[in-house]
Structure formats: C-alpha cells, structure tokens
Design an enzyme around this catalytic site. Sequence first.
Site, short mmCIF file in Angstrom:
data_model
loop_
_atom_site.label_atom_id
_atom_site.label_comp_id
_atom_site.label_asym_id
_atom_site.label_seq_id
_atom_site.Cartn_x
_atom_site.Cartn_y
_atom_site.Cartn_z
N HIS A 162 -3.88 -4.62 11.09
CA HIS A 162 -4.59 -4.01 10.69
C HIS A 162 -5.32 -3.66 12.33
CE1 HIS A 162 -8.54 -2.60 9.01
NE2 HIS A 162 -8.23 -2.56 8.19
N GLU A 171 -3.53 -5.29 1.81
CA GLU A 171 -2.54 -4.82 0.64
C GLU A 171 -1.51 -5.97 0.01
OE1 GLU A 171 -3.10 -2.83 3.47
OE2 GLU A 171 -3.88 -1.39 3.39
#
Length: 389
Positions: A272, A325
């Site tokens: 991320h 995700e």
Amino acid sequence: MPVAEANAPIDAPRGLAGVVVTETRLGDVRGGEGFYHYRQYSAVELAMHRGFEDVWYLMFHGALPDADQLAAFTAETAALRRLPDAVRAALPALARAGALAGPLAGLRTALSLLGATAGFRPLYDIDAGRRRADALAACAAVPTLLTALHRLGQGLPPIEPRADLGHAANYLYMLTGQEPEPDRVRAIEAYLISTIDHGFNASTFTARVISSTGADLAAGLVGAIGALSGPLHGGAPSRALDMLDAIGTPDRIDAWVREQVLRGDRIMGFGHAVYRTEDPRSRMLRGIAEGFGGPLVEFAVQVEARVEELLAELKPGRELHANVELYAGVVMELCGLPREMFTPTFCAARVVGWSANILEQAEDSKIIRPAARYVGPPPPQPLPAVADR
C-alpha cells in the site's frame, strides 16, 4: 518577501508522497500505525458497529445522527434513488456502448447526464444548501445507475430501488432482484463503510482539483471515477481473486510468487502507498470472511501468510502486507457479487467520500494549480525552415 521568491517552485517527491496540500476535517490515514478515521471516529469501528446511512450523515454533517435525524436522513436519501426519466432512457445505449469496459465507463456518462438533467450548477455559483442537495442526489443515484448498467449489460431488466431497504440491502437487491440474506447485507455494509474515504488518494485528490475550479459536482465525481478505474487504484479486488485462481493450490504459492517478483510484476492485493503495517481494512474484512468460512477463505489466509513471508525475503526492507483488495474480493465473492462489479461496488461507497471532499473543497475559492519542471530541449530554439511544398 519579493513576489518572485514567494512564488518560487518547491520540489516535491515523486507522486506527491507525503506532501500536505490542504487541511481537512473529514479524516486521515495514519499509515505508520495502521489506523484511519472518519471525522473523530475510527473508520473500522464505524464499519463494525454502525449503518451506512449513519456514516454518510457523519461525513456530510460532522456528527453522528440521533434516532430522529437518522430516520429523516434515511427517508431523504431513499427518495432520491429513482432516476430521472431522461437518464433511465439513456441507460440501455450506455450499457451496450460499455459492454466491454463495464459499468464504470457507463457511469461516467450517466452521471454527467444526471447532473445536466437535475440542473447541477457550478459549485462556485451556488450556496452550501444547494451543494448538499446535489451531493445527496448523486450519491443516492450511483448505486441505481451501477446496478442498472450491469443488469442491462447482462441482458436483464433493471430493478427499481426500494425505499424500505437500507442502502446496502437495496444495492444488493437491485443487483440480484432478490432480497439479500442479513449476513450478506451486514458484510457488504461493513465493506462499503470501510471504503467511504481514505485520505487524499488519487480519485479523491482528482475530485478536489476539479472542484477547486468551481465546476459542478457531477464534473468532480466523473473525474474521480476516471481515476478510480485504474487498476493501481480501485481496480484490484477482482485481480486479487484472479491471483488466487492463478495460484490454484497451496503447493504452488512459492513458485508463482517468485516468478511474479523476478519478472517485476506486482502482487495484487499486497502493499500500500501509505500503510507500513497491516491494513486495518484487510484485518477487518479477513474477520468477516472467516465468519463465513469455507475453502476460499482458508486458501486466502494461507496465501496471505506465505506471500508476506516471501515478499519479506525477496524484497527486504519493505513492509508489504495484504491490503484491502485481497479480502474485499473474498467477501464480495462470498456474498454473490460478480467480479465485474467489485470495483463498481467500491465506487458505490467512495462516492460519499468524494462528495464530502467536494463539499469541503467548495468552501475554499483557491484553485489548485501546481507547477511542473520542464526537462525537454532548451528553448527558445530557431524554427526550422519550411520545406517547399
């Protein structure tokens, strides 16, 4: 200070990482701690213990609603779910045109049409009450638009919204035509709440840049959707599940990951831009997925653990953990959402965060206008002679 010195360019890191460009009352992401919040509340706690309308109200009004305020807000937003006739009539053509690109492509055009049909005016020219009304209308319409475009693309008739269902339940109902099971509603509602806002990500920043020009609310949302459609932003949930499919079995994890890393490819669902710890959204959604149980969840947990070990070995010094995700895809799969609707579902939630940011940006009349450093051939150079024609 002389004007030239005051306006001198400031070098910023690539991707504007870590650059503070404005102040906000809407929330923040504290990547080093693995924590993010909406207003003054933990976003994860809100997702686990509050309904979508509660958090929508919080983002727009700055406080959680009491029972009467929630009832009034829920009724107000439910009444805005139905689409104007002109927009409804255009959806079949948009679904056909976007058959390959999917519902997000059609949504961009449909939102532009909704804004024109509903008379959205430039933010610069309207007061806060009218801006809020436009934002509510857009946020309430997006789930109706997305599900209608999806169903039309599948050769199915759109399902009209129901005012007696909450935001998440109504979304699932319009998608499938069946009233969803309560455990699926709660799982999707938690996911939707957890993705309403997340700092100055690419799509939110895009919405604020457009809004800083004084453009109408629909223009800001359309730009944000364009940014969200990129696979490096909102397009990863289905790709994370594709990764699980590609790996197939636990004994193939090592070979598959090593091949991807050596080839320089990204492992979807991991890493991320902000978090240097476990993504709190991933932790929450893993818990929801484990509540459902089953082979897919067990495999996802195995893959997560082993991929993190391999990434620590192959990319030492980098903190690469599962992001939202991976388990977002697992939860949506378990709840019966088709993969082509994973990113649109993300959009159905994030439109509230975009709109809250647009409303906040509209309070500031300063246009966002950064600079770029020119690195091409030195100018001015003489024009070449025009060849005989």
